[in-house]
Enzyme design. Structure first.
Site, mmCIF file in Angstrom:
data_model
loop_
_atom_site.group_PDB
_atom_site.id
_atom_site.type_symbol
_atom_site.label_atom_id
_atom_site.label_comp_id
_atom_site.label_asym_id
_atom_site.label_seq_id
_atom_site.Cartn_x
_atom_site.Cartn_y
_atom_site.Cartn_z
ATOM 1 C CG HIS A 1 2.703 0.123 4.241
ATOM 2 N ND1 HIS A 1 2.554 -0.796 5.248
ATOM 3 C CD2 HIS A 1 1.507 0.741 4.095
ATOM 4 C CE1 HIS A 1 1.314 -0.728 5.708
ATOM 5 N NE2 HIS A 1 0.655 0.194 5.031
ATOM 6 C CG ASP B 1 -1.994 -0.987 1.228
ATOM 7 O OD1 ASP B 1 -2.013 -1.825 0.306
ATOM 8 O OD2 ASP B 1 -2.850 -0.930 2.133
HETATM 9 NI NI NI Z 1 -2.306 2.986 3.623
#
Ligand code: NI
Length: 232
Positions: free
Chosen positions: A199, A57
């Site tokens: 991430h 993400d």
């Molecule tokens: Ni996020």
């Protein structure tokens, strides 16, 4: 009448005994096969199918996303990227590369807002603005959305055709910022069907992800994009 009942009872008893005999014979043969290690091929194939999806993400990141893409390419592994519309400008080539190399590209809103805390009109802008950026950069219109903070609602569900994608393994890579700790968490909690939240904005995450791939592939896992886990 009574004789007929006795006759039918006898017929049913014989049939029952015969089918039990057949069943017992098959069971014994199957047991013998499994003792001899001859488990049939299809069963084996099903058991060996262990799938994991790595999801990233908040990207694209100008440095760490290409670094991750290089590592994935080397290993011929596909991952899923949920992008922030606001991070795409200036990184269009990275997004294009994701599509070219077979990764799944999804939506993570434009400015990382909690969609359930804003008006439906704003939510619509956050989602469609990001889809437009992704489409322009890669030629792909995303079908999946990772709602920030995992917050989604029935109203959002009804409003958009996008499918929300959540996760079931969260090593908190953004907080831990430690390659080994992140990798160990995923390796420990990784199981068939795991969707791992990561991430691609941190070098430690990129290193951890690649280490996880190398370790779990040796344990028989295959890394897939999330759509392959959702379709059952
Ligand atoms: Ni996020």
């Amino acid at each position: 009448m009574r004789q007929r009942v006795i006759l039918w009872t006898a017929v049913l008893a014989v049939m029952g005994w015969m089918s039990y005999g057949i069943w017992r014979g098959e069971a014994a043969a199957a047991l013998e096969r499994s003792r001899a290690g001859e488990v049939s091929a299809p069963e084996e194939a099903v058991k060996e199918q262990k799938l994991i999806a790595l999801t990233f993400d908040d990207g694209p990141h100008p440095v760490y996303t290409p670094m991750l893409l290089d590592g994935l390419k080397e290993r011929n592994v596909k991952a899923s990227f949920f992008l922030l519309g606001g991070n795409i400008e200036g990184n269009e080539e990275v997004v294009e590369r994701m599509a070219e190399e077979g990764h799944l590209i999804g939506n993570h809103t434009y400015s990382h807002v909690q969609l359930t805390k804003i008006s439906p009109e704003e939510a619509e802008r956050e989602i469609s603005g990001t889809n437009e950026k992704i489409l322009a950069a890669s030629g792909v219109l995303p079908r999946y959305i990772r709602p920030p903070y995992g917050e989604w609602s029935e109203q959002l569900e009804a409003m958009t055709a996008m499918e929300p994608v959540f996760w079931n393994v969260d090593p908190q890579d953004w907080k831990v910022l430690d390659r080994k700790a992140v990798a160990d968490h995923i390796i420990k909690h990784g199981a068939d069907g795991a969707v791992v939240l990561l991430h691609d904005s941190y070098e430690t995450t990129v290193e951890a992800a690649l280490e996880v791939i190398d370790t779990l592939e040796k344990q028989g896992y295959t890394f897939v994009t999330v759509d392959e886990l959702l379709v059952d």
